[in-house]
Every structure is written in C-alpha cells, then in structure tokens.
Design a protein around this motif. Structure first.
Motif, PDB file in Angstrom:
ATOM      1  N   GLN A 178     -30.284 -64.015 -64.487  1.00  0.00           N
ATOM      2  CA  GLN A 178     -29.469 -62.868 -64.100  1.00  0.00           C
ATOM      3  C   GLN A 178     -29.245 -62.836 -62.591  1.00  0.00           C
ATOM      4  N   LYS A 179     -30.185 -63.433 -61.846  1.00  0.00           N
ATOM      5  CA  LYS A 179     -30.112 -63.434 -60.392  1.00  0.00           C
ATOM      6  C   LYS A 179     -30.383 -64.848 -59.879  1.00  0.00           C
ATOM      7  N   ILE A 180     -29.707 -65.211 -58.793  1.00  0.00           N
ATOM      8  CA  ILE A 180     -29.934 -66.520 -58.185  1.00  0.00           C
ATOM      9  C   ILE A 180     -31.367 -66.629 -57.690  1.00  0.00           C
ATOM     10  N   SER A 181     -31.927 -65.534 -57.183  1.00  0.00           N
ATOM     11  CA  SER A 181     -33.308 -65.561 -56.694  1.00  0.00           C
ATOM     12  C   SER A 181     -34.283 -65.879 -57.823  1.00  0.00           C
ATOM     13  N   ASP A 182     -33.972 -65.439 -59.044  1.00  0.00           N
ATOM     14  CA  ASP A 182     -34.834 -65.758 -60.193  1.00  0.00           C
ATOM     15  C   ASP A 182     -34.791 -67.258 -60.489  1.00  0.00           C
ATOM     16  N   LEU A 183     -33.617 -67.846 -60.418  1.00  0.00           N
ATOM     17  CA  LEU A 183     -33.489 -69.291 -60.638  1.00  0.00           C
ATOM     18  C   LEU A 183     -34.255 -70.057 -59.573  1.00  0.00           C
TER      19      LEU A 183
ATOM     20  N   VAL B 170     -23.179 -68.396 -67.055  1.00  0.00           N
ATOM     21  CA  VAL B 170     -22.361 -67.194 -67.218  1.00  0.00           C
ATOM     22  C   VAL B 170     -21.937 -67.027 -68.674  1.00  0.00           C
ATOM     23  N   VAL B 171     -21.515 -68.115 -69.299  1.00  0.00           N
ATOM     24  CA  VAL B 171     -21.135 -68.043 -70.719  1.00  0.00           C
ATOM     25  C   VAL B 171     -22.354 -67.648 -71.560  1.00  0.00           C
ATOM     26  N   ASP B 172     -23.506 -68.189 -71.216  1.00  0.00           N
ATOM     27  CA  ASP B 172     -24.740 -67.845 -71.929  1.00  0.00           C
ATOM     28  C   ASP B 172     -25.047 -66.352 -71.794  1.00  0.00           C
ATOM     29  N   LEU B 173     -24.904 -65.820 -70.569  1.00  0.00           N
ATOM     30  CA  LEU B 173     -25.129 -64.388 -70.354  1.00  0.00           C
ATOM     31  C   LEU B 173     -24.139 -63.541 -71.151  1.00  0.00           C
ATOM     32  N   LEU B 174     -22.867 -63.956 -71.130  1.00  0.00           N
ATOM     33  CA  LEU B 174     -21.841 -63.199 -71.841  1.00  0.00           C
ATOM     34  C   LEU B 174     -22.141 -63.138 -73.340  1.00  0.00           C
ATOM     35  N   LEU B 175     -22.473 -64.299 -73.912  1.00  0.00           N
ATOM     36  CA  LEU B 175     -22.771 -64.336 -75.346  1.00  0.00           C
ATOM     37  C   LEU B 175     -24.029 -63.534 -75.677  1.00  0.00           C
ATOM     38  N   HIS B 176     -24.993 -63.578 -74.773  1.00  0.00           N
ATOM     39  CA  HIS B 176     -26.220 -62.797 -74.959  1.00  0.00           C
ATOM     40  C   HIS B 176     -25.901 -61.305 -74.981  1.00  0.00           C
TER      41      HIS B 176
END
Length: 332
Positions: A17-22, A298-304
């Motif tokens: 969800q956040k670049i800092s998490d990655l 982003v596609v993964d987040l959208l589908l989630h």
C-alpha cells in the motif's frame, strides 16, 4: 541487494500500500535517506574511487552525481552489464499485445482534462469534449506533468517531482574514433563517461559538456552512429569538433527520469478510493522494468479492493513457486 530485489518478482513480497512498506520488506530502508557517496564512505570506499570512477555510471544511467542520488538508485546504476533481450520487429509489440489481449477500448490522441469524483464513488473523466464514468481509475504518468485537474486534496498529496531534462544527440561519421586534438588524447576511446569531480575542486573548474559519448554501432561497413547524453544542447560546431567526417545529425530532448535525491516522502499509491497511481514508484526506483512491477501491484490492489480480498492471480493463492523462471502476476 540483487537477491533481495529479485524477490519483487515472486510471491515473497506481498502487495504494498505504501512505498515505505516495500522498502522495509526488501531491506532497503537504510539506503534511501543517504546519498550514494555517503553510503560508499560508510563502507570504506574512497571518495576518489566514487567521484572519479563510479560517478561516470550514475551520470550515464540517471544524469546525476554520486553526492546527489540516493544510495538505492545509485547502487542500481552500478549493476554489471547483462545481455539484453529484444523482440524481433521492436519491443513496442509487447505493449501492443497487452492491449490487444486485454480487449480494452483505446482512445489514441485523446487528452484527459480532469478526473473528479462522481456519484456513488465513481470517477468522472473528462476530455473537454466527452465525459466518461468509471468505477476505478489508474494513472500511469508523472502526476505533475499531466496537467490533469483533480480535487485539491489529491493534488496536495503528491509531492513535486522534478525530472532530468536530457538532450540525446546522434550523429554519423566515417571516422573510427574521435578527433585526438579535441580531447587532447592520442587515441580517444570509443566510449567516454564523465564526472564532475573537477567542478568540486577549489577553485572549481567547468564541468563536462556531456554525460557520456559513445560509438553506438554501425549503419554500414564504413559509417558509425555516435550517441551523446548531455544536460544542454550540443551544437553543430561542437559535433564537428568531435569528428571531421560527420553525416547526419539527429537531436531529441525529453524529461528522461526523475531527480532522485534522498526522499523526504513518497507519493501515495492509492490517491483515493478507486484512484491508483503507478508512478508513485519512481522516486524509489525508476526503470521500465520496475514500472511494470509497480503496475502489477496497482492492479493487484484494485482487484483486492474490488473483489473482497482476492489477488491478481484470482481467488486462489498461487503455489509458492519461487524459482527465477516464475514471475508473480504474469505466470499465474
């Protein structure tokens, strides 16, 4: 670093969800608040080696110096050469096939003027002449370069992101190498990288006219193409100083990649419910390959969000196939 980065293609790195998490999950958080020069100093690499040798690599890859670029992207620019695969007929066919197989409706030569919230959590996209309603919107372009009108709360959430304005100059010549007199070298090499180390001296000397110049390949048995990257235009006079037997000259200038100092913050990936931003990834790492992974996320987040917790691979979690031949999101 290399092995950690490769995890981004596998199931080991969950959607973020956040670049800092990655950055945290990859173990890269400590590389972001410091420049490459600071990182190298801390690891007992001399300033001379960094500014006189390694800076040539950061300047050809990102047009930035070792004391300006953050350590993560600086280290990425130092990766060793590798064999590059290409598609017969042009790599653009990959993206054409993506669109073709998706069945999406494509609107070429259409400028988006605004993306604003609509009724029932929808988004109204306007081109100035037409409006469209969408449940979800993905923005895959540098936000501040689009000129798209959005609500003030969204606009203020995306930090300003300046880009390196790069001049690319191509010319042809029948000479096997550059003019010795211009470079004051008996046998000038066909590839030259530059640093700004002399500009750091006291008193400073002028910086180089270009980031890099190289013989890029042959167009006939007797004629070669030379490619120059620079931050300012290279004049015809300067080109004829590099070589005497010049054929054609071609110039292109564009905003090639973002300036990448140690970031104070990252843009949100999710600008609002149903509105996603692929290029939030660029201040972290800016390459075509990583933008593909950012798009997958982003596609993964959208589908989630849309399908109550599913993933890009469907409602069933893909098998934990973590060989380097398996790419999560593409092979499932």
């Amino acid at each position: 670093m290399y092995d950690s980065y490769l995890n981004i293609y596998t199931t080991k790195v969950p959607r973020w969800q956040k670049i800092s998490d990655l950055a945290s999950s990859l173990g890269f958080s400590s590389l972001l608040p410091q420049t490459l020069l600071t990182y190298l100093r801390a690891n007992n690499v001399s300033d001379s080696y960094s500014t006189e040798l390694l800076e040539g690599e950061t300047r050809v890859t990102y047009g930035q110096n070792v004391d300006a670029i953050h350590a993560l992207e600086g280290l990425a620019s130092l990766s060793p050469p590798y064999e590059i695969a290409t598609i017969v007929g042009g790599n653009y066919q990959i993206f054409e096939k993506f669109i073709q197989y998706s069945g999406a409706t494509v609107h070429l030569n259409t400028v988006v003027k605004s993306i604003l919230g609509g009724p029932g959590g929808t988004w109204i996209l306007s081109t100035g002449t037409n409006t469209f309603n969408f449940d979800y919107v993905i923005l895959a372009a540098p936000f501040h370069q689009t000129g798209i009108l959005v609500t003030p709360s969204i606009a203020s959430s995306v930090p300003a992101q300046p880009y390196v304005h790069l001049h690319v100059t191509l010319f042809t010549t029948t000479q096997a190498t550059y003019n010795s007199a211009y470079f004051n070298l008996t046998a000038p090499p066909q590839v030259m990288l530059t640093t700004t180390n002399q500009a750091r001296q006291d008193p400073p000397l002028p910086g180089p006219k270009f980031n890099t110049i190289e013989y890029h390949g042959k167009i006939s048995d007797t004629e070669s193409i030379v490619k120059i990257f620079s931050t300012e235009a290279i004049s015809d006079r300067e080109i004829h100083g590099f070589a005497d037997n010049v054929g054609w000259i071609y110039r292109k200038e564009w905003d090639a990649y973002p300036y990448l100092p140690p970031p104070k913050s990252f843009p949100p990936i999710k600008l609002a419910d149903g509105f996603y931003y692929v290029n939030a990834f660029e201040p972290f790492m800016s390459t075509m390959e990583t933008e593909t992974i950012a798009s997958r996320n982003v596609v993964d987040l959208l589908l989630h969000d849309k399908f109550n917790g599913t993933s890009i691979c469907g409602p069933v979690t893909p098998p934990p196939n973590d060989s380097w031949e398996y790419v999560y999101g593409f092979d499932c």
